[in-house]
Scaffold this active site. Structure first.
Site, PDB file in Angstrom:
ATOM      1  N   ARG A 160       0.819  -1.220   0.000  1.00 50.51           N
ATOM      2  CA  ARG A 160       0.000   0.000   0.000  1.00 50.51           C
ATOM      3  C   ARG A 160       0.848   1.263   0.000  1.00 50.51           C
ATOM      4  NH1 ARG A 160      -3.183  -3.837  -0.012  1.00 50.51           N
ATOM      5  NH2 ARG A 160      -1.981  -3.956  -1.861  1.00 50.51           N
ATOM      6  N   SER A 215     -10.590   0.088   3.241  1.00 51.38           N
ATOM      7  CA  SER A 215      -9.910  -0.167   4.517  1.00 51.38           C
ATOM      8  C   SER A 215      -9.330   1.145   5.036  1.00 51.38           C
ATOM      9  CB  SER A 215      -8.761  -1.149   4.321  1.00 51.38           C
ATOM     10  OG  SER A 215      -9.271  -2.369   3.848  1.00 51.38           O
ATOM     11  N   GLU A 258      -4.786   4.264   5.854  1.00 48.56           N
ATOM     12  CA  GLU A 258      -4.470   3.959   4.453  1.00 48.56           C
ATOM     13  C   GLU A 258      -4.840   5.127   3.520  1.00 48.56           C
ATOM     14  OE1 GLU A 258      -5.476  -0.047   2.882  1.00 48.56           O
ATOM     15  OE2 GLU A 258      -6.257   1.057   1.165  1.00 48.56           O
TER      16      GLU A 258
HETATM   17  C1  LIG Z   1     -15.323   0.587  -1.035  1.00 45.68           C
HETATM   18  C2  LIG Z   1     -13.828   0.716  -1.264  1.00 45.68           C
HETATM   19  C3  LIG Z   1     -13.037  -0.422  -1.396  1.00 45.68           C
HETATM   20  C4  LIG Z   1     -11.657  -0.319  -1.599  1.00 45.68           C
HETATM   21  N1  LIG Z   1     -10.900  -1.442  -1.732  1.00 45.68           N
HETATM   22  C5  LIG Z   1      -9.580  -1.376  -1.955  1.00 45.68           C
HETATM   23  C6  LIG Z   1      -8.790  -2.555  -2.120  1.00 45.68           C
HETATM   24  O1  LIG Z   1      -9.285  -3.683  -2.065  1.00 45.68           O
HETATM   25  N2  LIG Z   1      -7.457  -2.416  -2.339  1.00 45.68           N
HETATM   26  C7  LIG Z   1      -6.869  -1.185  -2.436  1.00 45.68           C
HETATM   27  O2  LIG Z   1      -5.658  -1.137  -2.641  1.00 45.68           O
HETATM   28  N3  LIG Z   1      -7.591  -0.051  -2.295  1.00 45.68           N
HETATM   29  C8  LIG Z   1      -8.921  -0.107  -2.066  1.00 45.68           C
HETATM   30  N4  LIG Z   1      -9.664   1.041  -1.905  1.00 45.68           N
HETATM   31  C9  LIG Z   1      -8.992   2.337  -1.953  1.00 45.68           C
HETATM   32  C10 LIG Z   1      -9.066   3.036  -3.353  1.00 45.68           C
HETATM   33  O3  LIG Z   1     -10.079   2.495  -4.135  1.00 45.68           O
HETATM   34  C11 LIG Z   1      -7.751   2.939  -4.105  1.00 45.68           C
HETATM   35  O4  LIG Z   1      -6.705   3.470  -3.339  1.00 45.68           O
HETATM   36  C12 LIG Z   1      -7.805   3.696  -5.459  1.00 45.68           C
HETATM   37  O5  LIG Z   1      -6.650   3.417  -6.191  1.00 45.68           O
HETATM   38  C13 LIG Z   1      -7.967   5.200  -5.298  1.00 45.68           C
HETATM   39  O6  LIG Z   1      -8.246   5.729  -6.571  1.00 45.68           O
HETATM   40  P1  LIG Z   1      -8.916   7.144  -6.752  1.00 45.68           P
HETATM   41  O7  LIG Z   1      -8.854   7.490  -8.209  1.00 45.68           O
HETATM   42  O8  LIG Z   1     -10.255   7.180  -6.148  1.00 45.68           O
HETATM   43  O9  LIG Z   1      -7.893   8.057  -5.936  1.00 45.68           O
HETATM   44  P2  LIG Z   1      -8.233   9.406  -5.141  1.00 45.68           P
HETATM   45  O10 LIG Z   1      -8.959   9.079  -3.901  1.00 45.68           O
HETATM   46  O11 LIG Z   1      -8.830  10.415  -6.046  1.00 45.68           O
HETATM   47  O12 LIG Z   1      -6.751   9.861  -4.761  1.00 45.68           O
HETATM   48  C14 LIG Z   1      -5.983   9.092  -3.861  1.00 45.68           C
HETATM   49  C15 LIG Z   1      -4.553   9.657  -3.842  1.00 45.68           C
HETATM   50  O13 LIG Z   1      -3.952   9.473  -5.114  1.00 45.68           O
HETATM   51  C16 LIG Z   1      -3.607  10.736  -5.692  1.00 45.68           C
HETATM   52  N5  LIG Z   1      -3.914  10.631  -7.123  1.00 45.68           N
HETATM   53  C17 LIG Z   1      -5.100  10.390  -7.711  1.00 45.68           C
HETATM   54  N6  LIG Z   1      -4.956  10.354  -9.054  1.00 45.68           N
HETATM   55  C18 LIG Z   1      -3.647  10.578  -9.301  1.00 45.68           C
HETATM   56  C19 LIG Z   1      -2.867  10.691 -10.499  1.00 45.68           C
HETATM   57  N7  LIG Z   1      -3.398  10.565 -11.740  1.00 45.68           N
HETATM   58  N8  LIG Z   1      -1.535  10.972 -10.367  1.00 45.68           N
HETATM   59  C20 LIG Z   1      -0.953  11.112  -9.140  1.00 45.68           C
HETATM   60  N9  LIG Z   1      -1.648  11.020  -7.985  1.00 45.68           N
HETATM   61  C21 LIG Z   1      -2.975  10.752  -8.074  1.00 45.68           C
HETATM   62  C22 LIG Z   1      -4.476  11.764  -4.977  1.00 45.68           C
HETATM   63  O14 LIG Z   1      -3.892  13.065  -4.996  1.00 45.68           O
HETATM   64  C23 LIG Z   1      -4.517  11.171  -3.582  1.00 45.68           C
HETATM   65  O15 LIG Z   1      -3.314  11.481  -2.918  1.00 45.68           O
HETATM   66  C24 LIG Z   1     -11.046   0.963  -1.690  1.00 45.68           C
HETATM   67  C25 LIG Z   1     -11.852   2.120  -1.564  1.00 45.68           C
HETATM   68  C26 LIG Z   1     -13.233   1.989  -1.351  1.00 45.68           C
HETATM   69  C27 LIG Z   1     -14.076   3.228  -1.239  1.00 45.68           C
END
Ligand SMILES: Cc1cc2nc3c(=O)[nH]c(=O)nc-3n(C[C@H](O)[C@H](O)[C@H](O)COP(=O)(O)OP(=O)(O)OC[C@H]3O[C@@H](n4cnc5c(N)ncnc54)[C@H](O)[C@@H]3O)c2cc1C
Length: 397
Positions: free
Chosen positions: A165, A251, A389
């Site tokens: 992570r 998580s 996380e």
């Molecule tokens: C119901 C649920 C279940 C989940 N299950 C898992 C799981 O099983 N495993 C897991 O690993 N994660 C899980 N997550 C966490 C999440 O889905 C992941 O971390 C996902 O990759 C976040 O993507 P996002 O586009 O929503 O990022 P955001 O929430 O928009 O951003 C997260 C971080 O990444 C940065 N960021 C976003 N896009 C970029 C980019 N293009 N370039 C550089 N930085 C960027 C943002 O600035 C921020 O710091 C879960 C979340 C939820 C709500």
């Protein structure tokens, strides 16, 4: 440019105050231009994907939020002899749409990562993982626009120092992932013989049980996807407007990594995985894929991300490292599913102790208070500090 859109409308936790300026990039050109413009003003800036791993404070963000909405999936190389295929995917693609598409194509390597919300660009940030697969098994490189630059450059997966992570991006390298390059297994030749597209060997006991197979067996990718989606839904871990437990950031805490000495202080029934065993048992590398990091490298990368290190105080380099279950620690510290502080609109998920949820109209501070309470219970009971996380913006635990 939109002004004062609240993060409660931009994040899956549905909390957080306004984004002063919100700009959306639909093409790679726009993305570079918007970033260069934001950087020239020396104002704070933040990149946003699906908002599924973000907890933003109630005061919001007084700067420019660049939302990445670029689209495009390109198969740019095939190697029939190695049965591999290379994809380049734009950062704004929805992660799970990409997984669904690869499963339809008969490509394997992403199937156990089905149902994770968010964008492709954010996936390398914390090296997403679930059910025995991690992004690092398939990620080859990213195109990265580093803060201050006016064009992206290629960074290999090794340069990203992916760990459990975490990555250099999560640990503070500022910039924007513009696109990502992956190598997947192309089952076309196998399919011609077997009639079905088999996935990577099953590497997670709960998934093997759900599929009624043994660890290490190979199962059609579509069945793996379906099974993972079912397991995730049963834990409130797929976004579903009808499921209040999915109003979360997934998580909320990572599984702590401690020295064997610290692990020995825990009750005998505390789940624990020696990192080497875990690397062998839970993560399935693709044959001929990206070079693997050793568990020690993963640990060192992870360790660098820890600041207030309650978990790793005396870590001697040679001492074996053990990953613990954050969910077990929380439950055994007396916090049950559905738990809420008196009068709070934030609650532990009723399906999964690791997720903190917004029960409707919660403030970010209510989620933070609950998180601090969980941390303090676990620390008081076991002396172990849980680390969040999600990325925290404008608040601290
Ligand atoms: C119901 C649920 C279940 C989940 N299950 C898992 C799981 O099983 N495993 C897991 O690993 N994660 C899980 N997550 C966490 C999440 O889905 C992941 O971390 C996902 O990759 C976040 O993507 P996002 O586009 O929503 O990022 P955001 O929430 O928009 O951003 C997260 C971080 O990444 C940065 N960021 C976003 N896009 C970029 C980019 N293009 N370039 C550089 N930085 C960027 C943002 O600035 C921020 O710091 C879960 C979340 C939820 C709500």
């Amino acid at each position: 440019m939109a002004r004062d859109i609240p993060f409660s409308e931009l994040t899956t936790l549905q909390v957080g105050g306004p984004a002063a300026n919100l700009v959306t990039a639909a093409t790679q050109r726009d993305l570079v231009d918007l970033a260069v413009e934001a950087w020239s003003g020396r104002e704070p800036w933040l990149v946003l994907g699906g908002g599924s791993n973000l907890l933003v404070g109630d005061d919001g963000f007084d700067g420019t939020v660049i939302r990445v909405a670029t689209k495009g999936i390109e198969v740019f190389a095939r190697d029939a002899a190695a049965a591999s295929v290379r994809l380049r995917v734009q950062a704004g693609e929805t992660w799970d749409d990409l997984v669904a598409w690869t499963v339809e194509q008969g490509f394997s390597g992403f199937e156990a990562l089905s149902g994770i919300p968010g964008s492709v660009g954010a996936a390398p940030v914390q090296n997403i993982g679930a059910y025995g697969q991690e992004l690092e098994s398939t990620l080859v490189a990213i195109e990265f626009l580093e803060e201050g630059a006016d064009r992206p450059h290629r960074m290999t997966a090794a340069e990203l120092e992916l760990g459990y992570r975490t990555s250099v991006l999560k640990r503070g390298l500022r910039g924007i992932v513009v696109s990502a390059e992956f190598e997947l297994h192309d089952t076309a030749a196998e399919r011609a013989v077997l009639g079905e597209a088999l996935g990577q060997p099953i590497a997670y006991a709960q998934l093997a049980d759900a599929l009624h197979v043994n660890l290490g067996d190979r199962v059609p990718v579509a069945r793996v996807r379906e099974s993972v989606l079912g397991l995730r839904a049963s834990k409130g871990m797929v976004l579903d407007a009808a499921d209040p437990d999915s109003v979360s950031a997934g998580s909320f805490f990572t599984n702590p990594i401690v020295t064997e000495r610290v692990a020995r202080t825990l009750p005998g029934d505390a789940p624990r995985w020696y990192l080497e065993e875990e690397a062998a048992d839970e993560v399935t590398p693709l044959a001929g894929g990206v070079a693997e990091e050793s568990p020690l490298d993963q640990f060192l990368a992870h360790q660098a991300s820890l600041e207030a290190v309650g978990t790793l105080t005396d870590a001697a380099p040679a001492e074996p490292l053990v990953k613990l279950s954050a969910a077990w620690l929380i439950e055994r510290s007396g916090i049950r599913r559905g738990f809420a502080l008196p009068g709070s609109r934030a609650a532990v998920s009723s399906k999964h102790t690791l997720a903190l949820t917004n029960r409707g109209g919660a403030a970010a501070e209510e989620v933070a208070q609950l998180a601090r309470f969980v941390q303090s219970r676990v620390q008081a009971e076991f002396g172990i500090v849980l680390h969040p996380e999600p990325v925290l913006v404008g608040l601290e635990l």
